[in-house]
Design a protein around this motif. Structure first.
Motif, PDB file in Angstrom:
ATOM      1  N   ASP A 115       0.815  -1.219   0.000  1.00 52.05           N
ATOM      2  CA  ASP A 115       0.000   0.000   0.000  1.00 52.05           C
ATOM      3  C   ASP A 115       0.847   1.267   0.000  1.00 52.05           C
ATOM      4  O   ASP A 115       0.322   2.359  -0.242  1.00 52.05           O
ATOM      5  CB  ASP A 115      -0.934   0.029   1.216  1.00 52.05           C
ATOM      6  CG  ASP A 115      -2.052  -0.996   1.115  1.00 52.05           C
ATOM      7  OD1 ASP A 115      -2.299  -1.475  -0.007  1.00 52.05           O
ATOM      8  OD2 ASP A 115      -2.656  -1.321   2.160  1.00 52.05           O
ATOM      9  N   PHE A 116       2.138   1.124   0.249  1.00 53.55           N
ATOM     10  CA  PHE A 116       3.019   2.288   0.349  1.00 53.55           C
ATOM     11  C   PHE A 116       3.960   2.427  -0.847  1.00 53.55           C
ATOM     12  O   PHE A 116       4.771   3.349  -0.886  1.00 53.55           O
ATOM     13  CB  PHE A 116       3.850   2.206   1.637  1.00 53.55           C
ATOM     14  CG  PHE A 116       3.022   2.264   2.887  1.00 53.55           C
ATOM     15  CD1 PHE A 116       2.813   3.453   3.555  1.00 53.55           C
ATOM     16  CD2 PHE A 116       2.419   1.111   3.395  1.00 53.55           C
ATOM     17  CE1 PHE A 116       2.041   3.508   4.710  1.00 53.55           C
ATOM     18  CE2 PHE A 116       1.644   1.152   4.545  1.00 53.55           C
ATOM     19  CZ  PHE A 116       1.457   2.359   5.199  1.00 53.55           C
ATOM     20  N   VAL A 117       3.846   1.516  -1.803  1.00 54.98           N
ATOM     21  CA  VAL A 117       4.722   1.570  -2.978  1.00 54.98           C
ATOM     22  C   VAL A 117       4.155   2.563  -3.986  1.00 54.98           C
ATOM     23  O   VAL A 117       3.026   2.389  -4.461  1.00 54.98           O
ATOM     24  CB  VAL A 117       4.878   0.183  -3.636  1.00 54.98           C
ATOM     25  CG1 VAL A 117       5.735   0.281  -4.894  1.00 54.98           C
ATOM     26  CG2 VAL A 117       5.497  -0.799  -2.641  1.00 54.98           C
ATOM     27  N   PRO A 118       4.908   3.629  -4.337  1.00 51.25           N
ATOM     28  CA  PRO A 118       4.403   4.607  -5.304  1.00 51.25           C
ATOM     29  C   PRO A 118       4.122   3.977  -6.658  1.00 51.25           C
ATOM     30  O   PRO A 118       4.730   2.962  -7.032  1.00 51.25           O
ATOM     31  CB  PRO A 118       5.545   5.628  -5.401  1.00 51.25           C
ATOM     32  CG  PRO A 118       6.344   5.441  -4.154  1.00 51.25           C
ATOM     33  CD  PRO A 118       6.230   3.990  -3.814  1.00 51.25           C
ATOM     34  N   GLU A 119       3.227   4.593  -7.406  1.00 51.25           N
ATOM     35  CA  GLU A 119       2.838   4.065  -8.709  1.00 51.25           C
ATOM     36  C   GLU A 119       4.040   3.901  -9.628  1.00 51.25           C
ATOM     37  O   GLU A 119       4.166   2.893 -10.336  1.00 51.25           O
ATOM     38  CB  GLU A 119       1.805   5.001  -9.351  1.00 51.25           C
ATOM     39  CG  GLU A 119       1.267   4.502 -10.692  1.00 51.25           C
ATOM     40  CD  GLU A 119       0.487   3.199 -10.573  1.00 51.25           C
ATOM     41  OE1 GLU A 119       0.517   2.403 -11.535  1.00 51.25           O
ATOM     42  OE2 GLU A 119      -0.152   2.991  -9.514  1.00 51.25           O
ATOM     43  N   TYR A 120       4.949   4.863  -9.605  1.00 53.07           N
ATOM     44  CA  TYR A 120       6.068   4.803 -10.556  1.00 53.07           C
ATOM     45  C   TYR A 120       7.113   3.752 -10.175  1.00 53.07           C
ATOM     46  O   TYR A 120       8.037   3.492 -10.958  1.00 53.07           O
ATOM     47  CB  TYR A 120       6.724   6.180 -10.725  1.00 53.07           C
ATOM     48  CG  TYR A 120       7.560   6.673  -9.568  1.00 53.07           C
ATOM     49  CD1 TYR A 120       8.939   6.426  -9.507  1.00 53.07           C
ATOM     50  CD2 TYR A 120       7.002   7.421  -8.548  1.00 53.07           C
ATOM     51  CE1 TYR A 120       9.709   6.905  -8.463  1.00 53.07           C
ATOM     52  CE2 TYR A 120       7.761   7.913  -7.504  1.00 53.07           C
ATOM     53  CZ  TYR A 120       9.113   7.649  -7.466  1.00 53.07           C
ATOM     54  OH  TYR A 120       9.879   8.135  -6.429  1.00 53.07           O
TER      55      TYR A 120
ATOM     56  N   ALA B 181       4.217 -10.362  -6.049  1.00 53.14           N
ATOM     57  CA  ALA B 181       4.745  -9.788  -4.807  1.00 53.14           C
ATOM     58  C   ALA B 181       3.718  -9.864  -3.677  1.00 53.14           C
ATOM     59  O   ALA B 181       2.520  -9.629  -3.889  1.00 53.14           O
ATOM     60  CB  ALA B 181       5.164  -8.339  -5.037  1.00 53.14           C
ATOM     61  N   PHE B 182       4.171 -10.198  -2.479  1.00 52.00           N
ATOM     62  CA  PHE B 182       3.269 -10.310  -1.335  1.00 52.00           C
ATOM     63  C   PHE B 182       3.363  -9.071  -0.454  1.00 52.00           C
ATOM     64  O   PHE B 182       4.354  -8.336  -0.486  1.00 52.00           O
ATOM     65  CB  PHE B 182       3.568 -11.573  -0.519  1.00 52.00           C
ATOM     66  CG  PHE B 182       4.879 -11.540   0.233  1.00 52.00           C
ATOM     67  CD1 PHE B 182       4.929 -11.075   1.545  1.00 52.00           C
ATOM     68  CD2 PHE B 182       6.048 -11.989  -0.359  1.00 52.00           C
ATOM     69  CE1 PHE B 182       6.121 -11.050   2.244  1.00 52.00           C
ATOM     70  CE2 PHE B 182       7.257 -11.970   0.332  1.00 52.00           C
ATOM     71  CZ  PHE B 182       7.287 -11.501   1.639  1.00 52.00           C
ATOM     72  N   ASP B 183       2.318  -8.847   0.329  1.00 50.67           N
ATOM     73  CA  ASP B 183       2.252  -7.687   1.209  1.00 50.67           C
ATOM     74  C   ASP B 183       2.984  -7.999   2.509  1.00 50.67           C
ATOM     75  O   ASP B 183       2.603  -8.914   3.244  1.00 50.67           O
ATOM     76  CB  ASP B 183       0.791  -7.332   1.494  1.00 50.67           C
ATOM     77  CG  ASP B 183       0.639  -5.973   2.159  1.00 50.67           C
ATOM     78  OD1 ASP B 183       1.672  -5.316   2.414  1.00 50.67           O
ATOM     79  OD2 ASP B 183      -0.509  -5.570   2.427  1.00 50.67           O
ATOM     80  N   ALA B 184       4.033  -7.210   2.796  1.00 49.87           N
ATOM     81  CA  ALA B 184       4.883  -7.477   3.957  1.00 49.87           C
ATOM     82  C   ALA B 184       4.487  -6.672   5.189  1.00 49.87           C
ATOM     83  O   ALA B 184       5.160  -6.734   6.215  1.00 49.87           O
ATOM     84  CB  ALA B 184       6.343  -7.193   3.610  1.00 49.87           C
ATOM     85  N   GLY B 185       3.416  -5.883   5.094  1.00 48.62           N
ATOM     86  CA  GLY B 185       2.980  -5.096   6.248  1.00 48.62           C
ATOM     87  C   GLY B 185       2.905  -3.622   5.910  1.00 48.62           C
ATOM     88  O   GLY B 185       2.412  -3.235   4.850  1.00 48.62           O
ATOM     89  N   THR B 186       3.405  -2.774   6.823  1.00 47.88           N
ATOM     90  CA  THR B 186       3.456  -1.332   6.600  1.00 47.88           C
ATOM     91  C   THR B 186       4.891  -0.867   6.769  1.00 47.88           C
ATOM     92  O   THR B 186       5.790  -1.661   7.085  1.00 47.88           O
ATOM     93  CB  THR B 186       2.559  -0.574   7.595  1.00 47.88           C
ATOM     94  OG1 THR B 186       3.176  -0.592   8.902  1.00 47.88           O
ATOM     95  CG2 THR B 186       1.176  -1.202   7.684  1.00 47.88           C
TER      96      THR B 186
END
Length: 336
Positions: free
Chosen positions: A95-100, A109-114
Protein backbone atom coordinates in the motif's frame (compact mmCIF):
# COMPACT_ATOMS: atom_id res chain seq x y z
CA UNK A 1 60.01 -66.08 -10.68
CA UNK A 2 59.30 -62.48 -11.64
CA UNK A 3 58.04 -60.61 -8.62
CA UNK A 4 59.02 -56.95 -9.32
CA UNK A 5 55.83 -55.71 -11.09
CA UNK A 6 53.61 -56.03 -8.00
CA UNK A 7 55.23 -53.19 -6.02
CA UNK A 8 55.03 -50.99 -9.14
CA UNK A 9 51.26 -51.60 -9.43
CA UNK A 10 50.87 -50.76 -5.76
CA UNK A 11 52.82 -47.54 -6.25
CA UNK A 12 50.63 -46.61 -9.21
CA UNK A 13 47.55 -47.25 -7.13
CA UNK A 14 48.88 -45.09 -4.30
CA UNK A 15 49.72 -42.30 -6.73
CA UNK A 16 46.20 -42.42 -8.17
CA UNK A 17 44.76 -42.25 -4.68
CA UNK A 18 46.95 -39.29 -3.84
CA UNK A 19 45.93 -37.50 -7.03
CA UNK A 20 42.28 -38.18 -6.29
CA UNK A 21 42.66 -36.82 -2.77
CA UNK A 22 44.45 -33.76 -4.09
CA UNK A 23 41.68 -33.23 -6.63
CA UNK A 24 39.06 -33.50 -3.90
CA UNK A 25 40.97 -31.01 -1.78
CA UNK A 26 41.12 -28.61 -4.73
CA UNK A 27 37.40 -29.02 -5.28
CA UNK A 28 36.68 -28.30 -1.63
CA UNK A 29 38.93 -25.24 -1.72
CA UNK A 30 37.24 -24.01 -4.90
CA UNK A 31 33.78 -24.57 -3.43
CA UNK A 32 34.79 -22.77 -0.23
CA UNK A 33 36.19 -19.82 -2.17
CA UNK A 34 33.04 -19.72 -4.30
CA UNK A 35 30.88 -19.74 -1.21
CA UNK A 36 32.89 -16.87 0.25
CA UNK A 37 32.62 -14.96 -3.02
CA UNK A 38 28.85 -15.40 -3.07
CA UNK A 39 28.26 -13.07 -0.11
CA UNK A 40 28.66 -9.33 0.31
CA UNK A 41 29.47 -7.77 3.67
CA UNK A 42 27.52 -4.71 4.80
CA UNK A 43 28.42 -2.77 7.96
CA UNK A 44 26.64 0.18 9.56
CA UNK A 45 26.19 1.83 12.94
CA UNK A 46 22.81 0.69 14.24
CA UNK A 47 20.92 2.68 16.84
CA UNK A 48 20.01 0.22 19.59
CA UNK A 49 18.33 2.76 21.90
CA UNK A 50 14.59 3.06 22.38
CA UNK A 51 12.83 5.83 20.49
CA UNK A 52 12.70 8.21 23.46
CA UNK A 53 16.31 7.57 24.54
CA UNK A 54 19.59 9.10 23.42
CA UNK A 55 20.99 7.26 20.36
CA UNK A 56 23.30 4.35 21.17
CA UNK A 57 25.21 3.25 18.08
CA UNK A 58 26.42 -0.31 17.70
CA UNK A 59 28.50 -1.47 14.73
CA UNK A 60 26.52 -4.16 12.93
CA UNK A 61 27.87 -6.41 10.19
CA UNK A 62 25.74 -8.67 8.01
CA UNK A 63 26.73 -11.17 5.33
CA UNK A 64 24.32 -10.85 2.42
CA UNK A 65 23.94 -13.51 -0.30
CA UNK A 66 24.72 -12.51 -3.89
CA UNK A 67 21.81 -12.79 -6.33
CA UNK A 68 19.19 -13.52 -3.66
CA UNK A 69 16.09 -15.24 -4.96
CA UNK A 70 13.62 -13.46 -2.67
CA UNK A 71 14.11 -9.88 -1.44
CA UNK A 72 11.74 -8.14 0.96
CA UNK A 73 12.05 -4.33 1.05
CA UNK A 74 10.60 -1.79 3.49
CA UNK A 75 12.78 1.10 2.28
CA UNK A 76 11.26 2.72 -0.83
CA UNK A 77 14.57 4.22 -1.99
CA UNK A 78 16.09 0.72 -2.02
CA UNK A 79 13.04 -0.63 -3.86
CA UNK A 80 13.67 2.06 -6.47
CA UNK A 81 17.37 1.19 -6.88
CA UNK A 82 16.82 -2.56 -7.01
CA UNK A 83 14.31 -2.09 -9.82
CA UNK A 84 16.54 0.39 -11.64
CA UNK A 85 19.37 -2.17 -11.60
CA UNK A 86 17.18 -4.86 -13.13
CA UNK A 87 16.21 -6.70 -9.95
CA UNK A 88 12.77 -7.29 -8.53
CA UNK A 89 11.30 -7.38 -5.05
CA UNK A 90 9.29 -10.34 -3.78
CA UNK A 91 7.66 -8.56 -0.86
CA UNK A 92 7.03 -5.00 0.37
CA UNK A 93 4.41 -2.87 2.13
CA UNK A 94 2.32 -2.84 -1.03
CA UNK A 95 0.00 0.00 0.00
CA UNK A 96 3.02 2.29 0.35
CA UNK A 97 4.72 1.57 -2.98
CA UNK A 98 4.40 4.61 -5.30
CA UNK A 99 2.84 4.06 -8.71
CA UNK A 100 6.07 4.80 -10.56
CA UNK A 101 7.89 2.06 -8.61
CA UNK A 102 5.34 -0.71 -9.20
CA UNK A 103 7.56 -2.21 -11.92
CA UNK A 104 10.18 -2.96 -9.25
CA UNK A 105 7.82 -5.54 -7.72
CA UNK A 106 7.53 -9.16 -8.82
CA UNK A 107 4.21 -10.03 -10.46
CA UNK A 108 3.29 -12.13 -7.43
CA UNK A 109 4.74 -9.79 -4.81
CA UNK A 110 3.27 -10.31 -1.34
CA UNK A 111 2.25 -7.69 1.21
CA UNK A 112 4.88 -7.48 3.96
CA UNK A 113 2.98 -5.10 6.25
CA UNK A 114 3.46 -1.33 6.60
CA UNK A 115 6.47 0.96 6.77
CA UNK A 116 6.26 0.76 10.56
CA UNK A 117 4.98 -2.73 11.27
CA UNK A 118 6.03 -5.93 9.53
CA UNK A 119 3.79 -8.93 8.92
CA UNK A 120 6.29 -11.31 10.54
CA UNK A 121 4.17 -14.43 10.01
CA UNK A 122 3.81 -13.84 6.26
CA UNK A 123 7.44 -12.86 5.81
CA UNK A 124 8.71 -15.95 7.61
CA UNK A 125 6.38 -18.14 5.56
CA UNK A 126 7.86 -16.69 2.36
CA UNK A 127 11.44 -17.51 3.48
CA UNK A 128 13.22 -14.48 1.97
CA UNK A 129 16.96 -14.47 1.34
CA UNK A 130 17.41 -10.75 2.12
CA UNK A 131 15.41 -8.04 3.91
CA UNK A 132 16.11 -4.33 3.41
CA UNK A 133 14.95 -1.67 5.86
CA UNK A 134 15.68 2.02 6.32
CA UNK A 135 14.30 5.25 7.73
CA UNK A 136 10.76 4.67 8.99
CA UNK A 137 11.31 0.90 9.16
CA UNK A 138 14.69 0.86 10.94
CA UNK A 139 13.06 -0.14 14.23
CA UNK A 140 12.03 -3.45 12.66
CA UNK A 141 15.62 -4.77 12.58
CA UNK A 142 15.55 -7.04 15.65
CA UNK A 143 12.45 -8.95 14.57
CA UNK A 144 13.31 -9.20 10.88
CA UNK A 145 16.94 -10.20 11.39
CA UNK A 146 15.70 -13.40 13.05
CA UNK A 147 14.05 -14.36 9.77
CA UNK A 148 16.74 -13.51 7.18
CA UNK A 149 19.86 -11.36 6.72
CA UNK A 150 18.61 -7.80 7.23
CA UNK A 151 20.40 -4.56 6.32
CA UNK A 152 19.50 -0.94 7.06
CA UNK A 153 20.05 1.28 4.00
CA UNK A 154 18.65 4.42 5.58
CA UNK A 155 20.29 7.79 4.96
CA UNK A 156 23.66 8.29 6.65
CA UNK A 157 25.81 11.22 5.70
CA UNK A 158 24.95 13.30 2.66
CA UNK A 159 22.33 12.40 0.08
CA UNK A 160 24.96 11.69 -2.58
CA UNK A 161 27.16 9.64 -0.22
CA UNK A 162 24.17 7.53 0.80
CA UNK A 163 23.06 7.07 -2.79
CA UNK A 164 26.54 5.97 -3.89
CA UNK A 165 27.00 3.60 -0.94
CA UNK A 166 23.62 1.93 -1.29
CA UNK A 167 23.68 1.69 -5.08
CA UNK A 168 27.18 0.20 -5.02
CA UNK A 169 26.15 -2.33 -2.38
CA UNK A 170 22.96 -3.34 -4.19
CA UNK A 171 24.90 -3.61 -7.45
CA UNK A 172 27.21 -6.12 -5.76
CA UNK A 173 24.27 -8.04 -4.32
CA UNK A 174 22.54 -8.23 -7.71
CA UNK A 175 25.78 -9.01 -9.53
CA UNK A 176 25.66 -5.86 -11.65
CA UNK A 177 28.43 -3.61 -10.37
CA UNK A 178 29.04 -1.93 -13.72
CA UNK A 179 25.44 -0.79 -14.13
CA UNK A 180 25.43 0.46 -10.54
CA UNK A 181 28.60 2.51 -11.12
CA UNK A 182 27.16 3.97 -14.33
CA UNK A 183 23.92 4.90 -12.56
CA UNK A 184 25.78 6.68 -9.76
CA UNK A 185 27.92 8.59 -12.26
CA UNK A 186 24.83 9.71 -14.18
CA UNK A 187 23.06 10.93 -11.05
CA UNK A 188 26.13 12.78 -9.81
CA UNK A 189 26.46 14.50 -13.18
CA UNK A 190 22.78 15.47 -13.06
CA UNK A 191 23.12 16.93 -9.57
CA UNK A 192 26.18 18.91 -10.66
CA UNK A 193 24.20 20.32 -13.59
CA UNK A 194 21.34 21.28 -11.27
CA UNK A 195 23.78 23.01 -8.91
CA UNK A 196 25.12 25.11 -11.78
CA UNK A 197 21.59 26.25 -12.55
CA UNK A 198 20.67 27.11 -8.95
CA UNK A 199 23.97 28.95 -8.42
CA UNK A 200 22.77 31.67 -10.81
CA UNK A 201 19.13 31.65 -9.73
CA UNK A 202 19.19 33.85 -6.64
CA UNK A 203 17.63 32.99 -3.30
CA UNK A 204 15.09 30.32 -2.54
CA UNK A 205 12.87 28.91 0.17
CA UNK A 206 11.76 25.30 0.49
CA UNK A 207 8.15 25.16 1.61
CA UNK A 208 6.06 22.25 2.89
CA UNK A 209 2.29 22.69 2.56
CA UNK A 210 -0.05 20.48 4.60
CA UNK A 211 -3.55 20.98 5.92
CA UNK A 212 -3.60 24.51 4.58
CA UNK A 213 -0.56 25.43 6.69
CA UNK A 214 3.00 26.28 5.67
CA UNK A 215 6.31 25.01 7.04
CA UNK A 216 9.66 26.40 5.97
CA UNK A 217 12.30 23.81 5.12
CA UNK A 218 15.84 24.52 6.31
CA UNK A 219 19.32 23.17 5.55
CA UNK A 220 19.94 20.00 7.53
CA UNK A 221 22.95 21.27 9.47
CA UNK A 222 23.90 18.66 12.06
CA UNK A 223 20.70 16.69 11.42
CA UNK A 224 22.16 14.92 8.37
CA UNK A 225 19.79 11.97 8.44
CA UNK A 226 16.09 11.29 8.29
CA UNK A 227 13.69 14.18 8.54
CA UNK A 228 16.33 16.94 8.63
CA UNK A 229 18.13 15.62 5.58
CA UNK A 230 14.87 15.34 3.64
CA UNK A 231 13.89 18.94 4.41
CA UNK A 232 17.32 20.23 3.55
CA UNK A 233 17.72 18.49 0.18
CA UNK A 234 16.87 21.55 -1.90
CA UNK A 235 19.74 23.44 -0.26
CA UNK A 236 22.26 20.80 0.81
CA UNK A 237 22.19 18.68 -2.33
CA UNK A 238 20.94 20.99 -5.06
CA UNK A 239 22.67 24.19 -3.97
CA UNK A 240 19.72 26.58 -3.58
CA UNK A 241 20.80 29.67 -1.63
CA UNK A 242 18.57 30.03 1.48
CA UNK A 243 16.67 33.32 1.51
CA UNK A 244 17.81 33.92 5.10
CA UNK A 245 21.04 32.71 6.67
CA UNK A 246 19.37 30.70 9.44
CA UNK A 247 15.88 29.70 8.38
CA UNK A 248 15.12 27.71 11.51
CA UNK A 249 16.04 30.62 13.78
CA UNK A 250 14.17 33.09 11.58
CA UNK A 251 10.99 31.03 11.71
CA UNK A 252 11.29 30.09 15.42
CA UNK A 253 10.92 26.51 14.24
CA UNK A 254 9.22 25.53 11.04
CA UNK A 255 5.65 26.90 10.80
CA UNK A 256 5.48 30.15 8.87
CA UNK A 257 2.81 32.60 7.74
CA UNK A 258 2.05 33.94 4.30
CA UNK A 259 3.44 37.25 5.56
CA UNK A 260 6.80 35.53 6.16
CA UNK A 261 6.98 34.75 2.46
CA UNK A 262 6.42 38.40 1.62
CA UNK A 263 8.86 39.67 4.26
CA UNK A 264 11.71 37.42 3.17
CA UNK A 265 10.67 37.56 -0.51
CA UNK A 266 12.74 34.71 -1.99
CA UNK A 267 13.40 34.69 -5.73
CA UNK A 268 12.13 31.11 -5.91
CA UNK A 269 9.69 29.05 -3.87
CA UNK A 270 10.26 25.29 -3.90
CA UNK A 271 7.00 23.67 -2.79
CA UNK A 272 6.28 20.14 -1.55
CA UNK A 273 2.59 19.26 -1.22
CA UNK A 274 2.69 16.86 1.73
CA UNK A 275 -1.02 16.05 1.53
CA UNK A 276 -0.59 14.95 -2.08
CA UNK A 277 2.34 12.75 -1.03
CA UNK A 278 0.32 11.05 1.68
CA UNK A 279 -2.97 11.00 -0.29
CA UNK A 280 -4.76 12.90 2.46
CA UNK A 281 -8.50 12.82 1.82
CA UNK A 282 -10.23 16.14 1.20
CA UNK A 283 -7.00 18.13 1.41
CA UNK A 284 -6.63 21.41 -0.40
CA UNK A 285 -3.91 21.38 -3.06
CA UNK A 286 -0.77 23.39 -2.30
CA UNK A 287 -1.32 25.54 -5.40
CA UNK A 288 -4.73 26.55 -4.05
CA UNK A 289 -3.35 27.30 -0.59
CA UNK A 290 -0.72 29.62 -2.08
CA UNK A 291 -3.14 31.36 -4.42
CA UNK A 292 -3.89 34.41 -2.30
CA UNK A 293 -3.26 38.15 -2.34
CA UNK A 294 -0.24 38.03 -0.05
CA UNK A 295 1.66 35.37 -1.99
CA UNK A 296 0.76 37.09 -5.25
CA UNK A 297 2.85 40.07 -4.12
CA UNK A 298 6.04 38.04 -3.81
CA UNK A 299 8.81 38.06 -6.38
CA UNK A 300 8.55 34.29 -6.80
CA UNK A 301 4.87 34.52 -7.77
CA UNK A 302 5.22 37.58 -10.00
CA UNK A 303 8.20 36.09 -11.84
CA UNK A 304 6.45 32.71 -12.23
CA UNK A 305 9.07 31.08 -10.01
CA UNK A 306 6.89 29.05 -7.68
CA UNK A 307 8.03 25.48 -8.38
CA UNK A 308 5.96 22.47 -7.33
CA UNK A 309 8.21 19.50 -6.62
CA UNK A 310 7.13 15.89 -7.11
CA UNK A 311 5.63 15.23 -3.65
CA UNK A 312 6.20 11.47 -3.62
CA UNK A 313 9.84 11.75 -4.68
CA UNK A 314 10.72 14.54 -2.24
CA UNK A 315 8.66 13.46 0.78
CA UNK A 316 8.08 9.70 0.65
CA UNK A 317 11.05 8.18 -1.20
CA UNK A 318 13.75 10.90 -1.45
CA UNK A 319 16.38 8.45 -2.65
CA UNK A 320 17.03 5.74 -5.21
CA UNK A 321 18.09 5.99 -8.84
CA UNK A 322 14.79 6.82 -10.57
CA UNK A 323 13.68 9.12 -7.77
CA UNK A 324 16.95 11.05 -7.83
CA UNK A 325 16.46 11.67 -11.55
CA UNK A 326 12.94 12.97 -10.88
CA UNK A 327 14.37 15.37 -8.32
CA UNK A 328 17.07 16.55 -10.73
CA UNK A 329 14.45 17.21 -13.40
CA UNK A 330 12.35 19.14 -10.86
CA UNK A 331 15.24 21.48 -10.13
CA UNK A 332 16.25 21.83 -13.78
CA UNK A 333 12.76 23.14 -14.61
CA UNK A 334 14.02 26.64 -13.75
CA UNK A 335 16.43 26.44 -16.67
CA UNK A 336 13.59 26.06 -19.19
Amino acid sequence: MRTKPRPLAGAALSLSALLALASCADDVATETAAAEAETVTFTWDRNTAAEEEEPQLEETTVEVPVDPEKIVVFDMASLDTIGALGGEVAGAPLDFVPEYLQDSLADDAFDAGTLYEADLVEIEAQQPDLIVIGGRSSALYDDLSEIAPTVDLGMRGSFTDTLERNTTFLGEVLGDEDEAAAAVAEIEAGIAEAQQVTAAAGTGLGLMVSGGRLSAMAPAGEDASGRGARGGLIYDTFGVEPVVEDIEAATHGEPVSFEFLLETDPDHLWVVDRDAATSAEGAQAAAQVLDNEIVQQTTAFQEDQVHYLDPTAWYVVFGGIETAQIMIDDVLQIAD
